[in-house]
Write a protein that holds these residues in place. Structure first.
Motif, PDB file in Angstrom:
ATOM      1  N   ASN A 210      28.104  62.749  44.187  1.00 13.66           N
ATOM      2  CA  ASN A 210      29.692  63.240  43.286  1.00 13.66           C
ATOM      3  C   ASN A 210      29.960  61.325  43.848  1.00 13.66           C
ATOM      4  O   ASN A 210      30.676  60.239  43.016  1.00 13.66           O
ATOM      5  CB  ASN A 210      30.320  64.396  43.618  1.00 13.66           C
ATOM      6  N   ALA A 211      29.706  61.526  44.530  1.00 17.62           N
ATOM      7  CA  ALA A 211      30.811  60.262  45.527  1.00 17.62           C
ATOM      8  C   ALA A 211      30.433  58.801  45.163  1.00 17.62           C
ATOM      9  O   ALA A 211      31.021  57.711  44.889  1.00 17.62           O
ATOM     10  CB  ALA A 211      30.534  60.041  46.910  1.00 17.62           C
ATOM     11  N   VAL A 212      28.700  58.981  45.526  1.00 19.16           N
ATOM     12  CA  VAL A 212      27.560  57.646  44.691  1.00 19.16           C
ATOM     13  C   VAL A 212      28.915  58.182  43.418  1.00 19.16           C
ATOM     14  O   VAL A 212      28.528  56.765  43.145  1.00 19.16           O
ATOM     15  CB  VAL A 212      26.434  58.014  44.657  1.00 19.16           C
ATOM     16  N   GLY A 213      28.431  58.906  42.343  1.00 20.14           N
ATOM     17  CA  GLY A 213      28.453  58.145  41.137  1.00 20.14           C
ATOM     18  C   GLY A 213      30.403  57.954  40.644  1.00 20.14           C
ATOM     19  O   GLY A 213      30.959  56.612  39.919  1.00 20.14           O
ATOM     20  N   LEU A 214      31.707  58.033  41.643  1.00 21.18           N
ATOM     21  CA  LEU A 214      32.462  57.544  41.899  1.00 21.18           C
ATOM     22  C   LEU A 214      33.089  56.981  42.259  1.00 21.18           C
ATOM     23  O   LEU A 214      33.590  55.266  41.763  1.00 21.18           O
ATOM     24  CB  LEU A 214      33.290  58.637  43.343  1.00 21.18           C
ATOM     25  N   PHE A 215      32.306  56.037  43.304  1.00 17.76           N
ATOM     26  CA  PHE A 215      32.103  54.672  43.817  1.00 17.76           C
ATOM     27  C   PHE A 215      31.764  53.828  42.703  1.00 17.76           C
ATOM     28  O   PHE A 215      32.044  52.941  42.916  1.00 17.76           O
ATOM     29  CB  PHE A 215      31.268  54.578  45.102  1.00 17.76           C
ATOM     30  N   ALA A 216      30.450  53.911  41.757  1.00 16.61           N
ATOM     31  CA  ALA A 216      29.889  53.148  40.950  1.00 16.61           C
ATOM     32  C   ALA A 216      30.926  53.406  39.957  1.00 16.61           C
ATOM     33  O   ALA A 216      30.739  51.861  38.995  1.00 16.61           O
ATOM     34  CB  ALA A 216      28.894  53.633  40.598  1.00 16.61           C
ATOM     35  N   LEU A 217      31.581  53.928  39.611  1.00 11.66           N
ATOM     36  CA  LEU A 217      32.617  53.783  38.312  1.00 11.66           C
ATOM     37  C   LEU A 217      33.099  52.374  38.339  1.00 11.66           C
ATOM     38  O   LEU A 217      33.527  51.601  37.154  1.00 11.66           O
ATOM     39  CB  LEU A 217      33.386  55.219  37.767  1.00 11.66           C
ATOM     40  N   PRO A 218      33.904  51.752  39.316  1.00 11.48           N
ATOM     41  CA  PRO A 218      35.402  50.375  39.151  1.00 11.48           C
ATOM     42  C   PRO A 218      34.571  49.315  39.310  1.00 11.48           C
ATOM     43  O   PRO A 218      34.391  49.042  38.081  1.00 11.48           O
ATOM     44  CB  PRO A 218      35.316  50.181  40.687  1.00 11.48           C
ATOM     45  N   VAL A 219      33.005  49.408  39.077  1.00  9.93           N
ATOM     46  CA  VAL A 219      31.861  48.563  39.145  1.00  9.93           C
ATOM     47  C   VAL A 219      31.154  48.493  37.798  1.00  9.93           C
ATOM     48  O   VAL A 219      30.956  47.181  36.671  1.00  9.93           O
ATOM     49  CB  VAL A 219      30.747  48.628  39.471  1.00  9.93           C
ATOM     50  N   THR A 220      30.957  49.854  37.109  1.00  6.00           N
ATOM     51  CA  THR A 220      30.663  49.795  35.509  1.00  6.00           C
ATOM     52  C   THR A 220      31.173  50.259  34.871  1.00  6.00           C
ATOM     53  O   THR A 220      30.918  50.115  33.298  1.00  6.00           O
ATOM     54  CB  THR A 220      28.817  51.229  35.820  1.00  6.00           C
ATOM     55  N   SER A 221      32.485  50.235  34.596  1.00  7.70           N
ATOM     56  CA  SER A 221      33.857  50.991  33.616  1.00  7.70           C
ATOM     57  C   SER A 221      33.827  50.115  32.823  1.00  7.70           C
ATOM     58  O   SER A 221      33.912  50.919  31.402  1.00  7.70           O
ATOM     59  CB  SER A 221      34.680  51.353  34.280  1.00  7.70           C
ATOM     60  N   GLN A 222      33.260  48.471  32.698  1.00 10.44           N
ATOM     61  CA  GLN A 222      33.334  47.676  31.658  1.00 10.44           C
ATOM     62  C   GLN A 222      32.055  47.912  31.361  1.00 10.44           C
ATOM     63  O   GLN A 222      31.847  47.248  29.556  1.00 10.44           O
ATOM     64  CB  GLN A 222      33.069  46.795  32.656  1.00 10.44           C
ATOM     65  N   PHE A 223      30.973  48.603  31.306  1.00 14.23           N
ATOM     66  CA  PHE A 223      30.245  48.923  29.887  1.00 14.23           C
ATOM     67  C   PHE A 223      30.512  50.915  30.002  1.00 14.23           C
ATOM     68  O   PHE A 223      30.298  51.288  30.312  1.00 14.23           O
ATOM     69  CB  PHE A 223      28.818  48.799  30.977  1.00 14.23           C
ATOM     70  N   TRP A 224      30.945  50.263  28.499  1.00 15.00           N
ATOM     71  CA  TRP A 224      31.472  51.796  27.538  1.00 15.00           C
ATOM     72  C   TRP A 224      30.378  53.076  28.067  1.00 15.00           C
ATOM     73  O   TRP A 224      30.923  54.093  28.189  1.00 15.00           O
ATOM     74  CB  TRP A 224      32.208  51.678  26.176  1.00 15.00           C
TER      75      TRP A 224
END
Length: 407
Positions: A85-99
């Motif tokens: 869950n933490a890994v997914g949350l940390f990845a959000l700022p980087v990947t959120s531009q890819f819808w």
């Protein structure tokens, strides 16, 4: 809270860790719609789709989390799901531009977050069996204090950066994972590497079907919860647009949820009196909870004004305070070592109402405003009462645990 000083230090540390984790979770979820609409530039339909995908991931997580408890082990299941869950949350700022990747990642986060829920509740029931009813209620209160803190902080963090909320949530999930890793390692050392979940064998496919046959444990309870959660969607999909359309300030809606958070803490003496006089069993607490929800919706039908909404929120909060700790307490008391499976199963069934509720209520509001929404909520509450009554009748006087050689 008066009983809290009588618990050992490990309980107090656990409550503190739970509070920190719930605070982090509350930082993010209120801002999901705003992030999709404001930061990513998508419409509200897309925002609703993201929330739906996240909720569906949560249902799958609850169902799997309960069935995997004995098969995987409590340490791997809880710590692993929190780390993912933490890994997914940390990845959000980087990947959120890819819808599309963002939508999939939100489903993954919903899945991982829910995966740990039945395991943590079952662990509490096993570890503190003699006082688990009290402890479930204290954990519920602590989590809601965390939700209140997180919701209050989320606006300030969003003004700085939406993505900061994702990182903060990821940090709290990681802290919770580290806490459980240290805590469960210490328990293993104290018990000679024989931990609670290791004393049972895994759940086979055959035993799962046998457990599903014990419908008195989960079926009526789960369906009752589903209808209660479906009806409770009216607060977002009926009350919130009603307040705006009536010209009330948006903070009037925020006050209702502030009242909810305050009551969960200060109204505990009222709940204690209800448990002592009227609802002495967990099954009767569920039934009384549905009655409070029903009373809440009837008040809205009769009054159609803001004071009525305030009274309705008070009644609905009392219903919430009765049912939230009662479900895991009942299952832990009646299901024995099969408790993780039933906690996950009932939670997954109940969450269906949370998934379909907002869309159903939204359609009704668009067609006729608050009144048809409230009527639907009233009908679902009546159905919830009936299912909880059946559940109580099915389990009247039955305190025996389920014993299965397959577990």
């Amino acid at each position: 809270m008066r009983v809290l000083p009588t618990y050992p230090k490990e309980v107090k540390v656990f409550l503190l860790a739970s509070l920190i984790n719930s605070t982090g979770s509350a930082l993010m979820w209120p801002l999901t719609t705003m992030f999709v609409f404001d930061e990513l530039g998508h419409n509200m339909a897309d925002a609703g789709l993201v929330i739906l995908i996240q909720a569906l991931g949560g249902i799958v997580g609850q169902l799997l989390g309960g069935s995997m408890y004995h098969r995987v082990g409590v340490k791997k299941l809880i710590v692993g799901s929190l780390v993912l869950n933490a890994v997914g949350l940390f990845a959000l700022p980087v990947t959120s531009q890819f819808w599309y990747f963002y939508m999939g990642l939100m489903g993954f986060i919903g899945f991982c977050n829910a995966l740990s829920l039945p395991a943590i509740q079952a662990f509490i029931g096993f570890r503190f069996a003699d006082r688990r009813g009290e402890l479930f209620n204290i954990v519920y209160v602590a989590n809601n204090i965390g939700v209140a803190l997180g919701t209050a902080l989320s606006g300030f963090l969003a003004d700085i950066s939406y993505k900061l909320t994702f990182i903060a949530n990821g940090l709290t999930s990681a802290v919770f994972a580290v806490f459980f890793l240290i805590y469960l390692n210490r328990l293993d050392d104290e018990q000679g590497e024989v931990h609670l979940d290791k004393r049972h064998t895994s759940t086979s496919g055959e035993s799962i079907w046998r457990l599903l046959g014990n419908t008195r444990i989960y079926l009526y309870l789960g369906i009752g919860s589903m209808f209660i959660l479906l009806g409770n969607s009216m607060w977002n999909s009926g009350v919130s647009p009603f307040i705006i359309s009536e010209g009330f300030p948006k903070k009037a809606y925020g006050f209702l949820w502030t009242l909810n958070g305050i009551l969960i803490f200060v109204a505990q003496p009222i709940i204690s009196l209800l448990k002592r006089w009227l609802t002495k069993s967990a099954a009767s607490q569920m039934t009384m909870s549905a009655v409070f929800y029903l009373s809440s919706y009837i008040v809205i039908l009769i009054t159609h004004n803001y004071p009525g909404l305030v009274l309705a929120m008070v009644l609905a909060t009392l219903g919430e305070m009765l049912i939230s700790p009662a479900i895991p307490a009942f299952i832990s008391d009646h299901a024995g070592r099969a408790a993780p499976f039933y906690i996950g199963l009932s939670g997954g069934v109940g969450a269906i109402g949370r998934v379909i509720g907002p869309y159903t209520m939204g359609l009704l509001y668009d067609g006729g405003g608050l009144i048809p929404v409230t009527w639907l909520a009233t009908v679902t509450a009546v159905i919830g009462v009936l299912f909880f009554i059946v559940h109580a009748m099915q389990n009247r006087g039955n305190k025996s645990e389920i014993v299965s050689s397959g577990l």
